[in-house]
Design a protein around this motif. Sequence first.
Motif, PDB file in Angstrom:
ATOM      1  N   VAL A 174       0.870  -1.180   0.000  1.00  0.00           N
ATOM      2  CA  VAL A 174       0.000   0.000   0.000  1.00  0.00           C
ATOM      3  C   VAL A 174       0.904   1.227   0.000  1.00  0.00           C
ATOM      4  O   VAL A 174       1.794   1.327   0.850  1.00  0.00           O
ATOM      5  CB  VAL A 174      -0.916   0.009   1.242  1.00  0.00           C
ATOM      6  N   THR A 175       0.707   2.132  -0.972  1.00  0.00           N
ATOM      7  CA  THR A 175       1.626   3.278  -1.084  1.00  0.00           C
ATOM      8  C   THR A 175       0.861   4.593  -1.016  1.00  0.00           C
ATOM      9  O   THR A 175      -0.352   4.637  -1.239  1.00  0.00           O
ATOM     10  CB  THR A 175       2.390   3.237  -2.426  1.00  0.00           C
ATOM     11  N   ASP A 176       1.614   5.688  -0.727  1.00  0.00           N
ATOM     12  CA  ASP A 176       1.005   7.021  -0.729  1.00  0.00           C
ATOM     13  C   ASP A 176       1.215   7.678  -2.101  1.00  0.00           C
ATOM     14  O   ASP A 176       1.643   7.014  -3.053  1.00  0.00           O
ATOM     15  CB  ASP A 176       1.580   7.868   0.413  1.00  0.00           C
ATOM     16  N   ASP A 177       0.940   8.974  -2.203  1.00  0.00           N
ATOM     17  CA  ASP A 177       1.042   9.669  -3.485  1.00  0.00           C
ATOM     18  C   ASP A 177       2.453   9.674  -4.050  1.00  0.00           C
ATOM     19  O   ASP A 177       2.650   9.774  -5.251  1.00  0.00           O
ATOM     20  CB  ASP A 177       0.573  11.132  -3.326  1.00  0.00           C
ATOM     21  N   GLU A 178       3.453   9.593  -3.158  1.00  0.00           N
ATOM     22  CA  GLU A 178       4.842   9.575  -3.634  1.00  0.00           C
ATOM     23  C   GLU A 178       5.384   8.155  -3.775  1.00  0.00           C
ATOM     24  O   GLU A 178       6.608   7.969  -3.747  1.00  0.00           O
ATOM     25  CB  GLU A 178       5.733  10.374  -2.677  1.00  0.00           C
ATOM     26  N   ARG A 179       4.513   7.148  -3.855  1.00  0.00           N
ATOM     27  CA  ARG A 179       4.913   5.743  -3.971  1.00  0.00           C
ATOM     28  C   ARG A 179       5.611   5.229  -2.733  1.00  0.00           C
ATOM     29  O   ARG A 179       6.251   4.182  -2.770  1.00  0.00           O
ATOM     30  CB  ARG A 179       5.893   5.533  -5.146  1.00  0.00           C
ATOM     31  N   ARG A 180       5.568   5.985  -1.619  1.00  0.00           N
ATOM     32  CA  ARG A 180       6.211   5.485  -0.402  1.00  0.00           C
ATOM     33  C   ARG A 180       5.338   4.407   0.223  1.00  0.00           C
ATOM     34  O   ARG A 180       4.110   4.545   0.277  1.00  0.00           O
ATOM     35  CB  ARG A 180       6.430   6.633   0.589  1.00  0.00           C
ATOM     36  N   ALA A 211      16.598  -1.841  -2.017  1.00  0.00           N
ATOM     37  CA  ALA A 211      17.052  -2.413  -3.298  1.00  0.00           C
ATOM     38  C   ALA A 211      18.559  -2.584  -3.369  1.00  0.00           C
ATOM     39  O   ALA A 211      19.050  -3.494  -4.029  1.00  0.00           O
ATOM     40  CB  ALA A 211      16.568  -1.531  -4.451  1.00  0.00           C
ATOM     41  N   THR A 212      19.322  -1.728  -2.682  1.00  0.00           N
ATOM     42  CA  THR A 212      20.779  -1.813  -2.783  1.00  0.00           C
ATOM     43  C   THR A 212      21.375  -2.802  -1.779  1.00  0.00           C
ATOM     44  O   THR A 212      22.573  -3.057  -1.796  1.00  0.00           O
ATOM     45  CB  THR A 212      21.409  -0.430  -2.515  1.00  0.00           C
ATOM     46  N   GLU A 213      20.522  -3.369  -0.925  1.00  0.00           N
ATOM     47  CA  GLU A 213      20.989  -4.290   0.097  1.00  0.00           C
ATOM     48  C   GLU A 213      21.566  -5.576  -0.524  1.00  0.00           C
ATOM     49  O   GLU A 213      21.152  -5.978  -1.605  1.00  0.00           O
ATOM     50  CB  GLU A 213      19.761  -4.669   0.946  1.00  0.00           C
ATOM     51  N   ASP A 214      22.476  -6.216   0.189  1.00  0.00           N
ATOM     52  CA  ASP A 214      23.042  -7.494  -0.254  1.00  0.00           C
ATOM     53  C   ASP A 214      21.922  -8.523  -0.473  1.00  0.00           C
ATOM     54  O   ASP A 214      21.066  -8.716   0.387  1.00  0.00           O
ATOM     55  CB  ASP A 214      24.020  -8.003   0.807  1.00  0.00           C
ATOM     56  N   ALA A 215      21.945  -9.157  -1.644  1.00  0.00           N
ATOM     57  CA  ALA A 215      20.842 -10.059  -2.011  1.00  0.00           C
ATOM     58  C   ALA A 215      20.674 -11.197  -1.018  1.00  0.00           C
ATOM     59  O   ALA A 215      19.552 -11.543  -0.636  1.00  0.00           O
ATOM     60  CB  ALA A 215      21.079 -10.624  -3.419  1.00  0.00           C
ATOM     61  N   GLU A 216      21.781 -11.777  -0.557  1.00  0.00           N
ATOM     62  CA  GLU A 216      21.681 -12.917   0.343  1.00  0.00           C
ATOM     63  C   GLU A 216      21.061 -12.501   1.679  1.00  0.00           C
ATOM     64  O   GLU A 216      20.175 -13.191   2.203  1.00  0.00           O
ATOM     65  CB  GLU A 216      23.058 -13.550   0.569  1.00  0.00           C
ATOM     66  N   ALA A 217      21.507 -11.350   2.212  1.00  0.00           N
ATOM     67  CA  ALA A 217      20.984 -10.892   3.509  1.00  0.00           C
ATOM     68  C   ALA A 217      19.484 -10.612   3.405  1.00  0.00           C
ATOM     69  O   ALA A 217      18.695 -10.997   4.275  1.00  0.00           O
ATOM     70  CB  ALA A 217      21.725  -9.642   3.968  1.00  0.00           C
ATOM     71  N   GLU A 236      14.680   6.354  -0.496  1.00  0.00           N
ATOM     72  CA  GLU A 236      13.656   7.236   0.070  1.00  0.00           C
ATOM     73  C   GLU A 236      12.402   6.476   0.517  1.00  0.00           C
ATOM     74  O   GLU A 236      11.369   7.101   0.801  1.00  0.00           O
ATOM     75  CB  GLU A 236      13.242   8.313  -0.950  1.00  0.00           C
ATOM     76  N   GLY A 237      12.462   5.169   0.526  1.00  0.00           N
ATOM     77  CA  GLY A 237      11.312   4.389   0.968  1.00  0.00           C
ATOM     78  C   GLY A 237      10.242   4.245  -0.100  1.00  0.00           C
ATOM     79  O   GLY A 237       9.119   3.835   0.187  1.00  0.00           O
ATOM     80  N   ARG A 238      10.590   4.539  -1.363  1.00  0.00           N
ATOM     81  CA  ARG A 238       9.611   4.411  -2.440  1.00  0.00           C
ATOM     82  C   ARG A 238       9.668   3.012  -3.040  1.00  0.00           C
ATOM     83  O   ARG A 238      10.751   2.465  -3.266  1.00  0.00           O
ATOM     84  CB  ARG A 238       9.867   5.458  -3.530  1.00  0.00           C
ATOM     85  N   LEU A 239       8.494   2.474  -3.327  1.00  0.00           N
ATOM     86  CA  LEU A 239       8.373   1.120  -3.855  1.00  0.00           C
ATOM     87  C   LEU A 239       9.021   1.003  -5.232  1.00  0.00           C
ATOM     88  O   LEU A 239       8.714   1.784  -6.131  1.00  0.00           O
ATOM     89  CB  LEU A 239       6.880   0.768  -3.960  1.00  0.00           C
ATOM     90  N   VAL A 240       9.933   0.041  -5.406  1.00  0.00           N
ATOM     91  CA  VAL A 240      10.528  -0.181  -6.720  1.00  0.00           C
ATOM     92  C   VAL A 240      10.343  -1.618  -7.210  1.00  0.00           C
ATOM     93  O   VAL A 240      10.583  -1.919  -8.376  1.00  0.00           O
ATOM     94  CB  VAL A 240      12.032   0.172  -6.746  1.00  0.00           C
ATOM     95  N   GLY A 241       9.937  -2.517  -6.307  1.00  0.00           N
ATOM     96  CA  GLY A 241       9.769  -3.894  -6.742  1.00  0.00           C
ATOM     97  C   GLY A 241       9.280  -4.748  -5.596  1.00  0.00           C
ATOM     98  O   GLY A 241       8.899  -4.243  -4.540  1.00  0.00           O
TER      99      GLY A 241
END
Lengths: 449, 449
Positions: A174-180, A211-217, A236-241
């Motif tokens: 569930v996101t707000d107007d800024e996709r957060r 998104a930039t976090e280590d994939a395994e972790a 910024e806490g915006r949904l990317v995937g």
Amino acid sequence: MTPDTDQLREQAEQALRARELGVLGALLAEHEPPEIADLLEREPHAADRAVLYRLLERDQAVEVFELLEPGQRRELIDGLRDDDVARLFEEIDPDDRVQLLDELPAGVAQKLLHGLSADERELTLPLLGYPKRSIGRYMSPEYVRLRARLTVGDALSHIRHRGTDAETIYMLPVTDDERRVEGVVGLRELVMAAADELIGDLMVEARTVTATEDAEAAARRVVDEQLLAAPVVDGEGRLVGILTVDDASRILELADDEDAARQGAAEPLRRPYLTVPVFGIVRSRVVWLLVLAISALLTVQVLGVFEDTLEQVVTLALFIPLLTGTAGNTGAQAATTVTRALALGEVRSGDVLAVAWREVRVGFLLGTLLGALGFALASLVFDVHFGAVIGLTLVAVCTLAATVGGAMPMLARAVRADPAVFSTPFISTFCDATSLIIYFLIATWLLGL
Amino acid sequence: MTPDTDQLREQAEQALRARELGVLGALLAEHEPPEIADLLEREPHAADRAVLYRLLERDQAVEVFELLEPGQRRELIDGLRDDDVARLFEEIDPDDRVQLLDELPAGVAQKLLHGLSADERELTLPLLGYPKRSIGRYMSPEYVRLRARLTVGDALSHIRHRGTDAETIYMLPVTDDERRVEGVVGLRELVMAAADELIGDLMVEARTVTATEDAEAAARRVVDEQLLAAPVVDGEGRLVGILTVDDASRILELADDEDAARQGAAEPLRRPYLTVPVFGIVRSRVVWLLVLAISALLTVQVLGVFEDTLEQVVTLALFIPLLTGTAGNTGAQAATTVTRALALGEVRSGDVLAVAWREVRVGFLLGTLLGALGFALASLVFDVHFGAVIGLTLVAVCTLAATVGGAMPMLARAVRADPAVFSTPFISTFCDATSLIIYFLIATWLLGL
């Protein structure tokens, strides 16, 4: 289901040998993608794997492809015609596409990307922007998001409208107007709720990954927290995937493969054992073996220094493999435990002193026990002086080996290297040399040489 | 989220030291179960873990409990009052209940079972009837099943009516009058379909597992095939439970823990490293270490036989650690690769000859390479005869070590033992003794001793 697969394998082998491609095609069409993936994983001949794969129907080929390990995917691509590759590339999921691009030479990758339809390229390019080994490259950009002000009824029709291509609709951000990301709601909760309830009232706090976090972790967290999926957000806490638990499990399986291989001082094969040519297996092991053998020259040097002592008391030589072996085993135990604890996030690099202090005590206790036994045995067979040499050496080498074995993976993690590179054989080789030095120093001292 | 947890840990430590239980309780209430589980996994003092856990609110306590490793669950139970244990036991899922019973002494387990409500006992008892390590003990008996003749609309209201307690409603088994599984349908498909479509038209072939099947193999299949859940059936194909992918991932994580520990010749700790007392760690390692040390006495015997040869040419002793080490490393590489391939189902016990033949070739190639190097180096430093001894020994021991290292886990699987018990240290110890024999035989022959 296993017996079915064995039967399929036998029938497929027969048809392959008789070159009855029609029979083979019909046989494959009757089976489910997991069974065919299993067949491909155990077929030792590359040419036969290529034949089998080319006989698959189009949809089946995509599904089977997505079930295979990265190394095998690349091999199959190499055996297909360019237009088949382009079609497959268009039809697989964006995250699988990104993994595949990482396997291929840059030129081929560029060509495939250019051949993609605009829609699919638009979905794929953002993923390619994230660093290798970050979760951004493994997430799915195809999700359905909801707004807090929607009613359940409206949300369900939105999902019906937009959900066809989504990776999952079981977890809905569930996101707000800024996709957060404001929260998440499960499809289960929507189905169980009344049509006029508000999404904002049903949603719960989101467990997100960055998104930039280590994939395994990130994957480990999704599995450990028993989530069906986690929203992936940017800085910024915006949904990317979105990261689903099955993709997370797949990431962990590959990471565990890598750890297991490194622990045994080999590089991961990244494809099923039986499909790798003998030279491929040699390649995965030879560098490590050489490095270790060259490090082991150190033990020759150490013994060279003490050659005079050895000539005086040849009996000392009899215990060399026992002592170096025990040191190596103690070090391996500590290294294995700590490497696994690091992989599971049970210890972090900041805990290095706590870990080392535990291992000092564990090693000392183990060494005292083995040392007492060694003292008793060697005193009986030889004499009490010799017994003391063996006993004291065991105490010292076990303490040292456990401490080093426990600390090494921690230090590797602290300098951002893979803790598993301080593999069991590496620790053993290190322990061999140090335990020889300790042994001969104690011997020269106690035996008055 | 990691920095959050570190902050929580610091604040919790402060409140614990100051014994401010009110502050601590409020702090815990603000955090999510995964964060609290993480806190408990890294708190080294058992008394503090018990205090933290007792401060949790009732619902939180159940959720946190389900996130912990088996060893830690048992420890927490030991620290709770009887009525708290009974309440917790009533509220956790039936599969978690069965796992917990396996951890507890028979008397305590019986008492807890008797204290259960009739409903929950009825759900739990069938699971207890399946053999240990079978998937029947890990499945959930709480599922919603559908009939093929239902419309989507009817199915959805059935789910709303019956789905509250179900483990999952995302994968719905479709059964006939005898409870035999005819297919499965996903909640996703129901939501996307029109209300008057028939379940029979939407359902797809079910990928089932059998309740008596090995838990690890069944879980591996659910994860490999990227299923959200699989119906669990009895010998007649009748639905008895459901296995979700998060339970499957949990089973695999514990199995991989066990494999990783055994590969390093230790028993799995079954709880986070930092929470295990030093004596507990010693206990997990001491038996293996003793067994290996006692086996290593064989190397002392072997060298004893060749003591005269050693006295004649003390230089031979210098290469002992190098040769035994290289043999051990080669064996470890092969054993690690094959053990992992077995765990992943990439090879089966029937492939033993294929595996051994691959490893003979791999070992021979690696040995030839190392042997050529060893011959060159030893010829330069000593003489060409000595060089030939080192070179030939390396060829022979690498070939033998790779073959034995690859075949051992296969043989273990064939006799239904855990392939990982033929751990790296075990293989190393075996290789130590055999490589010494080979070394001295070649030396006596070539040097004419």
